[in-house]
Scaffold this active site. Sequence first.
Site, PDB file in Angstrom:
ATOM      1  N   HIS A  53      -3.412  -5.704   0.973  1.00 22.93           N
ATOM      2  CA  HIS A  53      -2.750  -5.914   2.270  1.00 22.93           C
ATOM      3  C   HIS A  53      -2.701  -7.384   2.665  1.00 22.93           C
ATOM      4  O   HIS A  53      -3.609  -7.857   3.374  1.00 22.93           O
ATOM      5  CB  HIS A  53      -3.520  -5.164   3.361  1.00 22.93           C
ATOM      6  CG  HIS A  53      -3.367  -3.679   3.324  1.00 22.93           C
ATOM      7  ND1 HIS A  53      -2.363  -3.018   3.998  1.00 22.93           N
ATOM      8  CD2 HIS A  53      -4.081  -2.729   2.692  1.00 22.93           C
ATOM      9  CE1 HIS A  53      -2.467  -1.717   3.788  1.00 22.93           C
ATOM     10  NE2 HIS A  53      -3.504  -1.507   2.992  1.00 22.93           N
ATOM     11  N   GLU A  55      -0.973  -8.675   4.934  1.00 29.31           N
ATOM     12  CA  GLU A  55      -0.821  -8.803   6.395  1.00 29.31           C
ATOM     13  C   GLU A  55      -2.159  -8.680   7.114  1.00 29.31           C
ATOM     14  O   GLU A  55      -2.243  -8.971   8.306  1.00 29.31           O
ATOM     15  CB  GLU A  55       0.175  -7.739   6.906  1.00 29.31           C
ATOM     16  CG  GLU A  55      -0.376  -6.332   7.098  1.00 29.31           C
ATOM     17  CD  GLU A  55      -0.533  -5.543   5.802  1.00 29.31           C
ATOM     18  OE1 GLU A  55      -0.344  -6.134   4.721  1.00 29.31           O
ATOM     19  OE2 GLU A  55      -0.864  -4.339   5.869  1.00 29.31           O
ATOM     20  N   CYS A  78       0.842  -1.195   0.000  1.00 30.60           N
ATOM     21  CA  CYS A  78       0.000   0.000   0.000  1.00 30.60           C
ATOM     22  C   CYS A  78       0.881   1.249   0.000  1.00 30.60           C
ATOM     23  O   CYS A  78       1.569   1.516  -0.971  1.00 30.60           O
ATOM     24  CB  CYS A  78      -0.982  -0.063   1.166  1.00 30.60           C
ATOM     25  SG  CYS A  78      -2.395   1.027   0.944  1.00 30.60           S
TER      26      CYS A  78
END
Lengths: 223, 78
Positions: A195, A197, A87
């Site tokens: 994302h 994560e 990002c």
Amino acid sequence: MKTAVVTFPGSNCDRDMWVALRDVSGREPVKVWHGDAELPDGLDFIALPGGFSYGDYLRSGAMAANSPIMRSVVAAAERGVPVLGVCNGFQVLTEARLLPGALMRNAAQHFICRTVPLVVENAGSIFTSAYAKGETIQIPVAHHDGNYFAADDVLDRIEGEGRVAFRYAENCNGSRRDIAGILNERGNVLGMMPHPERAIEADHGGSDGRRLFESVIGSLVGA
Amino acid sequence: MKVRIHVSLKPGVLDPQGRAVHHALDGLGFKGVDDVRIGRLVEMEVADDTSDEALDEMCQKLLANMVIENYRIEKVAA
């Protein structure tokens, strides 16, 4: 194995990144602050997290790309150390010219925050080896400036070299050729808007991002 | 010396903001607007002996993103 997460003023996904790396690697990543002059010695992996570094002043990622620590990050990337930018981290990598192209305002002008389907285009990289080529995975996006732009000749080149890691199955932000994530020429730097994560355990609503960390940590085992 | 740096999107780069503003102008009843492109203006006060090369370097290293933007340097008479 030694991993690190770089925090800039305005980063807000650094802790999620830290937890993902800790859970997958079994070791606590080093926390690096943007003003640190140097990275710790002997790093095997560097992550640039999402957020709004420097309040997105000037352009997203532009200020962070010129912060003191980025000189060390660029040098490490050039030595072959794997670097992941997610990002805002992807925006920083393009602004630092470690990756080609630029991330512009989303075509529809809106901030987009939802889980999107991605197609794994390259399953041969150190970041994607635990996926199957052509597989569709579900990863959250949360960005305002994720509209990937590069000139046609650049796009032809990165596609020809297999450097598109992920494409949007449904183009959510206007990115040229549906590009969601790209690799550098050497294959040790990955930038992506979605994302991973935020999708590493079932409680997140999905765990399709976990294999990205398993891929890259797996590539470092023994390092 | 006062310097204005005009940063604009390169021709051919789609400008979603410009398009939205164009649409809004249309909605306000302003007809005859053919195109709208949004840029950025950076005003700087610099030493009088600042070279053109230094100004170019500032633009190329930071003020503009040369992948998507062009810049024009305007020196303003005091």
